[in-house]
Design an enzyme around this catalytic site. Sequence first.
Site, PDB file in Angstrom:
ATOM      1  N   LEU A 109       0.867  -1.184   0.000  1.00 12.10           N
ATOM      2  CA  LEU A 109       0.000   0.000   0.000  1.00 12.10           C
ATOM      3  C   LEU A 109       0.899   1.229   0.000  1.00 12.10           C
ATOM      4  O   LEU A 109       1.878   1.292   0.753  1.00 12.10           O
ATOM      5  CB  LEU A 109      -0.884   0.022   1.243  1.00 12.10           C
ATOM      6  CG  LEU A 109      -2.218  -0.714   1.197  1.00 12.10           C
ATOM      7  CD1 LEU A 109      -2.911  -0.628   2.555  1.00 12.10           C
ATOM      8  CD2 LEU A 109      -3.133  -0.163   0.121  1.00 12.10           C
ATOM      9  N   ASP A 110       0.568   2.214  -0.839  1.00  5.56           N
ATOM     10  CA  ASP A 110       1.322   3.469  -0.852  1.00  5.56           C
ATOM     11  C   ASP A 110       1.242   4.139   0.519  1.00  5.56           C
ATOM     12  O   ASP A 110       0.265   3.939   1.253  1.00  5.56           O
ATOM     13  CB  ASP A 110       0.750   4.422  -1.904  1.00  5.56           C
ATOM     14  CG  ASP A 110       0.954   3.910  -3.322  1.00  5.56           C
ATOM     15  OD1 ASP A 110       1.909   3.156  -3.550  1.00  5.56           O
ATOM     16  OD2 ASP A 110       0.132   4.269  -4.195  1.00  5.56           O
ATOM     17  N   PRO A 111       2.246   4.955   0.867  1.00  9.62           N
ATOM     18  CA  PRO A 111       2.198   5.661   2.161  1.00  9.62           C
ATOM     19  C   PRO A 111       0.906   6.444   2.377  1.00  9.62           C
ATOM     20  O   PRO A 111       0.373   6.472   3.489  1.00  9.62           O
ATOM     21  CB  PRO A 111       3.417   6.585   2.097  1.00  9.62           C
ATOM     22  CG  PRO A 111       4.381   5.848   1.222  1.00  9.62           C
ATOM     23  CD  PRO A 111       3.523   5.187   0.170  1.00  9.62           C
ATOM     24  N   ALA A 164      -2.028   5.758   1.292  1.00 11.31           N
ATOM     25  CA  ALA A 164      -3.199   4.882   1.360  1.00 11.31           C
ATOM     26  C   ALA A 164      -3.388   4.315   2.763  1.00 11.31           C
ATOM     27  O   ALA A 164      -2.441   4.153   3.528  1.00 11.31           O
ATOM     28  CB  ALA A 164      -3.056   3.752   0.358  1.00 11.31           C
ATOM     29  N   ARG A 204      -4.329   4.827  -8.798  1.00 11.52           N
ATOM     30  CA  ARG A 204      -3.777   6.151  -9.148  1.00 11.52           C
ATOM     31  C   ARG A 204      -3.861   6.395 -10.647  1.00 11.52           C
ATOM     32  O   ARG A 204      -4.194   7.498 -11.103  1.00 11.52           O
ATOM     33  CB  ARG A 204      -2.325   6.255  -8.673  1.00 11.52           C
ATOM     34  CG  ARG A 204      -2.165   6.474  -7.178  1.00 11.52           C
ATOM     35  CD  ARG A 204      -0.709   6.714  -6.804  1.00 11.52           C
ATOM     36  NE  ARG A 204       0.092   5.505  -6.914  1.00 11.52           N
ATOM     37  CZ  ARG A 204       1.373   5.476  -7.281  1.00 11.52           C
ATOM     38  NH1 ARG A 204       1.995   6.588  -7.619  1.00 11.52           N
ATOM     39  NH2 ARG A 204       2.035   4.334  -7.326  1.00 11.52           N
TER      40      ARG A 204
END
Length: 301
Positions: A34-36, A38, A169
């Site tokens: 997971l992206d930071p 998110a 994204r």
Amino acid sequence: MLVVDKPRGPTSHDVVAWARRALGTRAVGHAGTLDPMATGVLVLGVGEGTKLTPYLMSEDKAYETTIVLGAETDTLDAEGRATSEHDVPALDRATVEAACARFVGTYLQRAPAVSAIKKDGVALHERVRRGEDVEAPEREVRCDAIEVLDVRAREIDLRVRCGKGFYVRSLGRDLARELGTRGHLGALRRTRSGAFGAEDALSGEVLQRARRGDEDARAQVRASLRSLEAALSTIARLDVGASGARELRHGRALRIEEPVVREPIAALDESGELVAIVRWSEGALRVVRGFAPRASVEGAS
């Protein structure tokens, strides 16, 4: 398995490090980054569970997201720098739903330039940081459903169900362009990853307290551990019985008729315990990844 509700800010590796400290083991890994920015469901494998995580990375996922219209950023989310701006046309739900429908199904999606995809062994986000001009690859992805939750003057809320490798994204960028403007993600929450939903997740705040040594929090973390079998709801299962389990646990091929299930296959013993991930080849099941019997793992811990 440990399912964590990741807060906004830390990386997935940060959450892995918290779990290692909280559980007192280095054997922790995640089953899908997971992206930071998110939040939401991050599935961790602990101990023998680390052997299972590669098979869970390809599981279907679900997200809720807010797309902010009017500006595109270099990261395609709110953490990035604006690279282009555009007026936002007046939009209604019907217009947005029609645009979303064009992204449901299988299609070629261009990944974000700031991503973990590697080119010649180097992650694209690292190349971007070096100042290189990066063109991210197009990859075939699958989106099963997009539900429009709300449409506001400069924001759209969506619920998305998708397959492996799908970038929400990129969807935000492409949908905004389809609507005649530019856009980026203002928020992203993963609500499901394979067998696990947000309702199964341990609060990230509890995990942070546990890694700092809070014993009550550590007890909550241990109580939240799930069996390997709980992660298998979307993986094909095959009962091989007691004798078959013995063969597979010794790494031997198990001769059977070709199973009418898709790979990967989880071979289970007579009690329903995971024995191995197997493949069918030349008239037999062959071990791809074996798992220690639960009794021996619990006895060693």
